[in-house]
Design a protein around this motif. Structure first.
Motif, short mmCIF file in Angstrom:
data_model
loop_
_atom_site.label_atom_id
_atom_site.label_comp_id
_atom_site.label_asym_id
_atom_site.label_seq_id
_atom_site.Cartn_x
_atom_site.Cartn_y
_atom_site.Cartn_z
N ALA A 195 0.85 -1.19 0.00
CA ALA A 195 0.00 0.00 0.00
C ALA A 195 0.89 1.24 0.00
O ALA A 195 1.97 1.25 0.60
CB ALA A 195 -0.91 -0.01 1.23
N GLY A 196 0.44 2.25 -0.71
CA GLY A 196 1.19 3.51 -0.75
C GLY A 196 2.25 3.58 -1.82
O GLY A 196 2.90 4.62 -1.96
N MET A 197 2.42 2.53 -2.60
CA MET A 197 3.42 2.52 -3.67
C MET A 197 2.74 2.45 -5.03
O MET A 197 1.70 1.83 -5.18
CB MET A 197 4.38 1.34 -3.54
N GLY A 198 3.36 3.10 -6.02
CA GLY A 198 2.87 3.06 -7.38
C GLY A 198 4.00 2.67 -8.33
O GLY A 198 5.15 2.48 -7.91
N TYR A 199 3.67 2.55 -9.60
CA TYR A 199 4.67 2.20 -10.61
C TYR A 199 4.30 2.85 -11.93
O TYR A 199 3.15 3.25 -12.15
CB TYR A 199 4.77 0.68 -10.79
N THR A 200 5.26 2.94 -12.80
CA THR A 200 5.01 3.32 -14.18
C THR A 200 6.01 2.58 -15.06
O THR A 200 7.14 2.31 -14.62
CB THR A 200 5.09 4.85 -14.40
N SER A 201 5.59 2.23 -16.25
CA SER A 201 6.48 1.53 -17.18
C SER A 201 7.54 2.50 -17.69
O SER A 201 7.23 3.63 -18.06
CB SER A 201 5.69 0.97 -18.37
N LEU A 202 8.78 2.03 -17.72
CA LEU A 202 9.87 2.80 -18.30
C LEU A 202 10.11 2.39 -19.74
O LEU A 202 10.51 3.20 -20.57
CB LEU A 202 11.16 2.60 -17.49
N ASP A 203 9.89 1.11 -20.04
CA ASP A 203 10.05 0.63 -21.40
C ASP A 203 9.26 -0.66 -21.59
O ASP A 203 8.81 -1.27 -20.62
CB ASP A 203 11.53 0.40 -21.76
N LEU A 204 9.08 -1.02 -22.83
CA LEU A 204 8.43 -2.27 -23.20
C LEU A 204 9.12 -2.76 -24.46
O LEU A 204 9.10 -2.06 -25.48
CB LEU A 204 6.93 -2.08 -23.45
N ASN A 205 9.72 -3.92 -24.40
CA ASN A 205 10.38 -4.52 -25.56
C ASN A 205 9.61 -5.75 -25.97
O ASN A 205 9.50 -6.70 -25.20
CB ASN A 205 11.83 -4.89 -25.22
N VAL A 206 9.06 -5.72 -27.19
CA VAL A 206 8.18 -6.78 -27.66
C VAL A 206 8.82 -7.52 -28.83
O VAL A 206 9.37 -6.90 -29.74
CB VAL A 206 6.81 -6.22 -28.12
N LYS A 207 8.72 -8.84 -28.80
CA LYS A 207 9.13 -9.70 -29.91
C LYS A 207 7.89 -10.41 -30.43
O LYS A 207 7.25 -11.17 -29.71
CB LYS A 207 10.17 -10.74 -29.47
N PHE A 208 7.53 -10.14 -31.67
CA PHE A 208 6.37 -10.76 -32.31
C PHE A 208 6.84 -12.05 -32.98
O PHE A 208 7.74 -12.03 -33.80
CB PHE A 208 5.77 -9.83 -33.36
N LEU A 209 6.21 -13.17 -32.63
CA LEU A 209 6.67 -14.46 -33.13
C LEU A 209 5.71 -15.12 -34.10
O LEU A 209 6.15 -15.81 -35.03
CB LEU A 209 6.94 -15.40 -31.95
N ARG A 210 4.41 -14.96 -33.89
CA ARG A 210 3.41 -15.59 -34.76
C ARG A 210 2.23 -14.65 -34.95
O ARG A 210 1.88 -13.89 -34.05
CB ARG A 210 2.87 -16.88 -34.12
#
Length: 164
Positions: free
Chosen positions: A97-112
């Motif tokens: 409780a009392g903590m939050g987050y935010t994404s710094l990056d997202l690395n995606v590999k598309f396979l199918r």
């Protein structure tokens, strides 16, 4: 032939106001149980939180034509949204409780490719590491037979939330 789709969502300020009031896991369990509303993006794309536990979150989506890109398969942004949601919520599930987050990056590999014929897909996110200020998560996008469709990693910044 013209097609249409309508959808509804609940006021996102309800869940936004609840962020940080309880642990991240309890917050996500509130969404899963319906005590807190799902975010509007889930209604817009038609995906749902299916499972959450400490350091793990899973979302499902039944792909439809509304998810298609111009070449007749599901747009990569839909893959990325599912993977980002699964990885991010896995991180959220470990926060006190009392903590939050935010994404710094997202690395995606598309396979199918994904089409309407693929059937329901499932994005499963897990936390690989969490410290005081950052967390690292991964997510797999799988078809109903367990075939890997895409993979992502995400770094997240952790921070204390300011009281409202």
């Amino acid at each position: 032939m013209t097609r249409s789709r309508t959808f509804e969502w609940q006021d996102p300020s309800v869940s936004a106001a609840a962020v940080g009031e309880e642990s991240g896991l309890d917050f996500l369990r509130g969404m899963l149980s319906g005590r807190l509303p799902a975010p509007p993006i889930a209604a817009a794309l038609g995906f749902a939180l299916e499972q959450v536990e400490f350091a793990r979150a899973a979302f499902t989506l039944e792909p439809g034509e509304e998810h298609y890109n111009p070449i007749g398969s599901v747009h990569g942004g839909v893959y990325a949204t599912l993977l980002d949601s699964a990885a991010g919520c896995a991180v959220q599930s470990v926060l006190p409780a009392g903590m939050g987050y935010t994404s710094l990056d997202l690395n995606v590999k598309f396979l199918r490719p994904i089409t309407v014929d693929t059937g329901k897909v499932r994005a499963v996110g897990t936390v690989l590491h969490h410290g005081r200020r950052t967390a690292l998560a991964q997510a797999d996008l799988l078809d109903s037979e367990g075939h890997l469709l895409a993979h992502a990693t995400s770094s997240c910044m952790l921070f204390p939330l300011t009281p409202r």
